[in-house]
Design a protein around this motif. Structure first.
Motif, PDB file in Angstrom:
ATOM      1  N   ARG A   1       0.844  -1.191   0.000  1.00 49.96           N
ATOM      2  CA  ARG A   1       0.000   0.000   0.000  1.00 49.96           C
ATOM      3  C   ARG A   1       0.884   1.247   0.000  1.00 49.96           C
ATOM      4  O   ARG A   1       1.774   1.394   0.827  1.00 49.96           O
ATOM      5  N   SER A   2       0.613   2.145  -0.936  1.00 52.85           N
ATOM      6  CA  SER A   2       1.361   3.398  -1.020  1.00 52.85           C
ATOM      7  C   SER A   2       1.059   4.291   0.173  1.00 52.85           C
ATOM      8  O   SER A   2      -0.053   4.308   0.701  1.00 52.85           O
ATOM      9  N   GLN A   3       2.062   5.053   0.572  1.00 50.79           N
ATOM     10  CA  GLN A   3       1.889   6.049   1.625  1.00 50.79           C
ATOM     11  C   GLN A   3       2.078   7.465   1.085  1.00 50.79           C
ATOM     12  O   GLN A   3       2.316   8.405   1.834  1.00 50.79           O
ATOM     13  N   ALA A   4       1.939   7.610  -0.223  1.00 52.31           N
ATOM     14  CA  ALA A   4       1.942   8.927  -0.879  1.00 52.31           C
ATOM     15  C   ALA A   4       3.152   9.768  -0.498  1.00 52.31           C
ATOM     16  O   ALA A   4       3.040  10.929  -0.137  1.00 52.31           O
ATOM     17  N   GLY A   5       4.318   9.159  -0.577  1.00 51.46           N
ATOM     18  CA  GLY A   5       5.547   9.879  -0.275  1.00 51.46           C
ATOM     19  C   GLY A   5       6.718   9.322  -1.056  1.00 51.46           C
ATOM     20  O   GLY A   5       6.674   8.183  -1.536  1.00 51.46           O
ATOM     21  N   THR A   6       7.783  10.115  -1.174  1.00 47.33           N
ATOM     22  CA  THR A   6       8.960   9.719  -1.955  1.00 47.33           C
ATOM     23  C   THR A   6      10.237  10.053  -1.199  1.00 47.33           C
ATOM     24  O   THR A   6      10.376  11.130  -0.618  1.00 47.33           O
ATOM     25  N   TYR A   7      11.161   9.123  -1.217  1.00 47.81           N
ATOM     26  CA  TYR A   7      12.497   9.262  -0.635  1.00 47.81           C
ATOM     27  C   TYR A   7      13.451   9.561  -1.781  1.00 47.81           C
ATOM     28  O   TYR A   7      13.448   8.867  -2.799  1.00 47.81           O
ATOM     29  N   PHE A   8      14.258  10.604  -1.643  1.00 46.82           N
ATOM     30  CA  PHE A   8      15.063  11.029  -2.783  1.00 46.82           C
ATOM     31  C   PHE A   8      16.436  11.547  -2.364  1.00 46.82           C
ATOM     32  O   PHE A   8      16.664  11.899  -1.212  1.00 46.82           O
ATOM     33  N   LEU A   9      17.330  11.607  -3.360  1.00 45.49           N
ATOM     34  CA  LEU A   9      18.613  12.274  -3.220  1.00 45.49           C
ATOM     35  C   LEU A   9      18.541  13.595  -3.970  1.00 45.49           C
ATOM     36  O   LEU A   9      17.957  13.676  -5.050  1.00 45.49           O
ATOM     37  N   GLY A  10      19.131  14.625  -3.396  1.00 43.47           N
ATOM     38  CA  GLY A  10      19.211  15.913  -4.068  1.00 43.47           C
ATOM     39  C   GLY A  10      20.662  16.278  -4.303  1.00 43.47           C
ATOM     40  O   GLY A  10      21.544  15.925  -3.511  1.00 43.47           O
ATOM     41  N   PHE A  11      20.921  16.972  -5.404  1.00 42.25           N
ATOM     42  CA  PHE A  11      22.272  17.440  -5.730  1.00 42.25           C
ATOM     43  C   PHE A  11      22.314  18.956  -5.613  1.00 42.25           C
ATOM     44  O   PHE A  11      21.387  19.644  -6.050  1.00 42.25           O
ATOM     45  N   SER A  12      23.365  19.481  -5.043  1.00 37.10           N
ATOM     46  CA  SER A  12      23.527  20.923  -4.939  1.00 37.10           C
ATOM     47  C   SER A  12      24.226  21.457  -6.176  1.00 37.10           C
ATOM     48  O   SER A  12      25.390  21.128  -6.440  1.00 37.10           O
ATOM     49  N   GLU A  13      23.509  22.279  -6.932  1.00 38.87           N
ATOM     50  CA  GLU A  13      24.068  22.843  -8.161  1.00 38.87           C
ATOM     51  C   GLU A  13      25.232  23.795  -7.874  1.00 38.87           C
ATOM     52  O   GLU A  13      26.032  24.082  -8.760  1.00 38.87           O
ATOM     53  N   SER A  14      25.341  24.253  -6.651  1.00 42.38           N
ATOM     54  CA  SER A  14      26.419  25.186  -6.314  1.00 42.38           C
ATOM     55  C   SER A  14      27.685  24.480  -5.846  1.00 42.38           C
ATOM     56  O   SER A  14      28.698  25.129  -5.599  1.00 42.38           O
ATOM     57  N   GLN A  15      27.645  23.155  -5.741  1.00 38.81           N
ATOM     58  CA  GLN A  15      28.784  22.400  -5.225  1.00 38.81           C
ATOM     59  C   GLN A  15      29.388  21.530  -6.322  1.00 38.81           C
ATOM     60  O   GLN A  15      28.765  20.579  -6.784  1.00 38.81           O
TER      61      GLN A  15
ATOM     62  N   GLY B   1      12.978  -5.319   0.863  1.00 35.24           N
ATOM     63  CA  GLY B   1      12.136  -6.336   0.254  1.00 35.24           C
ATOM     64  C   GLY B   1      11.060  -5.660  -0.586  1.00 35.24           C
ATOM     65  O   GLY B   1      11.356  -4.792  -1.407  1.00 35.24           O
ATOM     66  N   ASP B   2       9.815  -6.052  -0.361  1.00 34.27           N
ATOM     67  CA  ASP B   2       8.722  -5.461  -1.136  1.00 34.27           C
ATOM     68  C   ASP B   2       7.965  -4.389  -0.355  1.00 34.27           C
ATOM     69  O   ASP B   2       6.858  -4.003  -0.736  1.00 34.27           O
ATOM     70  N   ALA B   3       8.560  -3.884   0.732  1.00 30.87           N
ATOM     71  CA  ALA B   3       7.875  -2.871   1.549  1.00 30.87           C
ATOM     72  C   ALA B   3       8.049  -1.460   0.993  1.00 30.87           C
ATOM     73  O   ALA B   3       7.393  -0.533   1.470  1.00 30.87           O
ATOM     74  N   ARG B   4       8.937  -1.268   0.024  1.00 33.00           N
ATOM     75  CA  ARG B   4       9.092   0.006  -0.648  1.00 33.00           C
ATOM     76  C   ARG B   4       9.066  -0.251  -2.158  1.00 33.00           C
ATOM     77  O   ARG B   4       9.291  -1.371  -2.606  1.00 33.00           O
ATOM     78  N   GLN B   5       8.830   0.791  -2.925  1.00 41.04           N
ATOM     79  CA  GLN B   5       8.709   0.643  -4.367  1.00 41.04           C
ATOM     80  C   GLN B   5       9.720   1.556  -5.059  1.00 41.04           C
ATOM     81  O   GLN B   5       9.657   2.777  -4.905  1.00 41.04           O
ATOM     82  N   PRO B   6      10.666   1.000  -5.836  1.00 38.45           N
ATOM     83  CA  PRO B   6      11.637   1.853  -6.512  1.00 38.45           C
ATOM     84  C   PRO B   6      10.935   2.794  -7.481  1.00 38.45           C
ATOM     85  O   PRO B   6       9.924   2.454  -8.092  1.00 38.45           O
ATOM     86  N   THR B   7      11.484   4.003  -7.629  1.00 38.70           N
ATOM     87  CA  THR B   7      10.850   4.989  -8.495  1.00 38.70           C
ATOM     88  C   THR B   7      11.893   5.833  -9.201  1.00 38.70           C
ATOM     89  O   THR B   7      12.984   6.069  -8.669  1.00 38.70           O
ATOM     90  N   LEU B   8      11.524   6.297 -10.396  1.00 43.42           N
ATOM     91  CA  LEU B   8      12.365   7.226 -11.147  1.00 43.42           C
ATOM     92  C   LEU B   8      11.821   8.643 -11.086  1.00 43.42           C
ATOM     93  O   LEU B   8      12.491   9.581 -11.527  1.00 43.42           O
ATOM     94  N   THR B   9      10.603   8.801 -10.562  1.00 43.15           N
ATOM     95  CA  THR B   9       9.941  10.107 -10.554  1.00 43.15           C
ATOM     96  C   THR B   9       9.576  10.503  -9.132  1.00 43.15           C
ATOM     97  O   THR B   9       9.565   9.676  -8.219  1.00 43.15           O
ATOM     98  N   PHE B  10       9.229  11.765  -8.971  1.00 45.43           N
ATOM     99  CA  PHE B  10       9.026  12.337  -7.634  1.00 45.43           C
ATOM    100  C   PHE B  10       7.586  12.191  -7.134  1.00 45.43           C
ATOM    101  O   PHE B  10       7.353  11.822  -5.991  1.00 45.43           O
ATOM    102  N   ILE B  11       6.601  12.492  -7.977  1.00 41.53           N
ATOM    103  CA  ILE B  11       5.203  12.398  -7.543  1.00 41.53           C
ATOM    104  C   ILE B  11       4.863  10.923  -7.350  1.00 41.53           C
ATOM    105  O   ILE B  11       4.981  10.132  -8.285  1.00 41.53           O
ATOM    106  N   PRO B  12       4.410  10.521  -6.157  1.00 38.21           N
ATOM    107  CA  PRO B  12       4.198   9.098  -5.889  1.00 38.21           C
ATOM    108  C   PRO B  12       2.843   8.600  -6.349  1.00 38.21           C
ATOM    109  O   PRO B  12       1.955   9.390  -6.712  1.00 38.21           O
ATOM    110  N   PRO B  13       2.626   7.286  -6.347  1.00 41.64           N
ATOM    111  CA  PRO B  13       1.300   6.737  -6.617  1.00 41.64           C
ATOM    112  C   PRO B  13       0.277   7.316  -5.643  1.00 41.64           C
ATOM    113  O   PRO B  13       0.615   7.715  -4.526  1.00 41.64           O
ATOM    114  N   ASP B  14      -0.971   7.367  -6.065  1.00 39.25           N
ATOM    115  CA  ASP B  14      -2.093   7.897  -5.276  1.00 39.25           C
ATOM    116  C   ASP B  14      -2.139   9.417  -5.265  1.00 39.25           C
ATOM    117  O   ASP B  14      -3.046   9.989  -4.673  1.00 39.25           O
ATOM    118  N   VAL B  15      -1.174  10.075  -5.879  1.00 42.38           N
ATOM    119  CA  VAL B  15      -1.170  11.538  -5.956  1.00 42.38           C
ATOM    120  C   VAL B  15      -1.402  11.935  -7.409  1.00 42.38           C
ATOM    121  O   VAL B  15      -0.754  11.409  -8.320  1.00 42.38           O
TER     122      VAL B  15
END
Length: 519
Positions: free
Chosen positions: A293-307, A334-348
């Motif tokens: 079940r989706s929890q309408a959230g995304t875990y991500f890495l961000g890059f600093s354009e100034s660094q 395992g299957d408790a998270r879902q890999p993603t290439l995009t930011f907006i999650p399922p259910d949104v």
């Protein structure tokens, strides 16, 4: 900044009916459940659990208690479980001014509170103003700032609620005036923070006493039948509710139990469905009962354009394409998270499955190596030292270690991991001082703008001041675009810039949880 969204823990975002929310993982729908035959058949009862006594005040709820609040109270809008699009609940129709800044809503006339009073436009106005009142302390009041003068009222700059752009034109007519165009207003009004609330009950008993079972006045598909703190809440179907014909579960027993206790209750047949925590091992014989079940959230890495070296988009692309997300996520969760290439999650609304639609940068070692070489660092030679920052947490550090290993295996780059305590981490990363950093974002309302605009803008410092005129243009166009398909396309085009063209963000996985449901 909305610290709730810079998450360490996930929050469940619920659907209109508890049944649809909980059983969707099994493919069961309301239509597929037949009531027992015979006049003497017992009522359909659902047994579920929650780890703590829920917060029942719509203005204050900010965790998985929202599941219960959505059963006890009706909103102006709801969210479609399949598309994430806002759909009417109490609202029957609405008009929008040509400049998209004034909405006039007509509410249904057959909705009543549990004490028999009608649900009116005045109740809707009161609910919004109560959430904005600084004395209430609503954690999600910011989501209403699109309303004219709402932010100034919430921040105490003005004290007259009559200056806020929410007006009653009649018993079932509500006008909302906005500070700028907002085609996503219905999505905001689907949140509990905008629910109509019973002023007379709140005035009579005060907060929090008005939500006690003996005092609460509700408007949803269910009413309180009984409550024993630290043990159980019993909700019963309201036969007079305007959607009573769509509610086939007549009683919900909500047991207050921790995850281990609840899991044992499920095994013993005392719960119909339960969240399966990551630490719980599941018997292979129960595999058919487990879903995600989706929890309408995304875990991500961000890059600093100034660094440096991440001031070069080729380097950012190389590091993103060097991540084997499916292997990384499976190895950790395992299957408790879902890999993603995009930011907006399922259910949104606005979600794009990057793997299906070709948006984002999937794992491609050869391409990643080529991009790094084209940036002037063949095989990683000459690349400035790379540091990946995470907040102190064994879980986050495990993710960071897996990311580091993936970069080394694919690019030959050795990254250093650095940690800070959570408050210090937020302060440090917000200055743009971190080359690469991790965060998560959970939906405050189920619309792509909450991710692509609210989250990105609140993390602007972390991205090193990154900006893109085309990206901003897509987001601004979406504000005035009333056609859902056209608005979704604008979000998709913005996503492509965020995670692919500029690659300023590398989404890793969507928050979710395993759910067990009895056949």
């Amino acid at each position: 900044m909305k610290s709730r969204n810079l998450v360490l823990l996930a929050t469940v975002i619920a659907a209109l009916f508890l049944l649809t929310l909980i059983l969707s993982v099994t493919g069961i729908t309301l239509a597929s459940i037949e009531p027992p035959a015979g006049a003497d058949s017992p009522p359909i009862t659902l047994n579920i659990s929650q780890p703590f006594y829920p917060e029942l005040d719509p203005a204050l709820v900010n965790d998985e208690s929202v599941n219960v609040v959505e059963q006890l109270f009706a909103g102006l809008f709801d969210v479609d479980d399949e598309t994430g699009e806002a759909v009417p609940e109490l609202v029957t129709s609405w008009d929008v001014s040509s400049d998209r800044t004034v909405y006039t809503f007509t509410l249904r006339g057959d909705a009543d509170w549990s004490d028999g009073n009608p649900v009116t436009a005045a109740d809707a106005r009161y609910g919004i103003l109560r959430s904005l009142d600084p004395a209430t302390g609503s954690p999600l009041a910011y989501s209403l700032y699109i309303i004219n003068n709402a932010q100034d009222y919430n921040e105490g700059n003005i004290v007259d609620p009559g200056l806020v752009g929410v007006h009653v034109l009649g018993p079932t007519t509500l006008r909302i005036e906005l500070r700028e165009p907002a085609s996503h207003l219905p999505a905001i009004l689907a949140g509990t923070v905008a629910y109509p609330m019973p002023q007379w009950a709140i005035d009579a008993h005060g907060t929090p006493a008005w939500t006690l079972p003996a005092n609460i006045v509700s408007s949803g598909a269910y009413e309180f039948a009984e409550s024993l703190p630290d043990d159980i809440l019993i909700l019963e179907k309201d036969p007079d509710h305007f959607q009573a014909g769509e509610v086939q579960i007549e009683q919900v027993n909500l047991w207050i139990r921790n995850s281990n206790y609840a899991w044992q209750m499920y095994l013993d047949g005392e719960l119909d469905t339960v969240t399966v925590r990551d630490e719980i091992s599941v018997d292979p014989g129960l595999a058919d009962e487990i879903g995600w079940r989706s929890q309408a959230g995304t875990y991500f890495l961000g890059f600093s354009e100034s660094q440096p070296p991440f001031d070069d988009p080729l380097v950012r692309k190389a590091f993103s394409a060097a991540l084997d997300r499916p292997a990384l996520v499976s190895g950790l969760y395992g299957d408790a998270r879902q890999p993603t290439l995009t930011f907006i999650p399922p259910d949104v609304f606005g979600h794009v499955d990057g793997y299906v639609e070709g948006v984002g940068l999937p794992y491609n070692p050869a391409q990643a190596q080529t991009w790094l070489s084209d940036a002037g660092y063949p095989g990683g030679a000459g690349l400035p030292p790379v540091t990946l920052w995470v907040n102190e947490s064994s879980g986050h550090e495990a993710v960071a270690a897996a990311v580091r290993d993936s970069w080394y295996a694919t690019l030959g780059v050795s990254a250093t991991l650095q940690t800070l305590p959570w408050p210090d981490y937020l302060d440090f990363t917000n200055t743009g001082g971190a080359q690469v950093w991790r965060l998560g974002w959970l939906a405050d309302f189920l619309e792509g703008r909450n991710f692509l605009a609210d989250s990105v803008s609140s993390n602007q410092g972390r991205f090193g001041g990154w900006s893109n005129a085309a990206y901003d243009n897509f987001i601004n166009q979406a504000m005035s675009e009333m056609d859902p398909a056209a608005r979704a396309l604008l979000y998709k085009q913005a996503e492509e810039i965020l995670v692919e063209t500029d690659a300023i963000m590398a989404p890793l996985f969507n928050y979710g949880e395993r759910v067990a449901t009895k056949p």
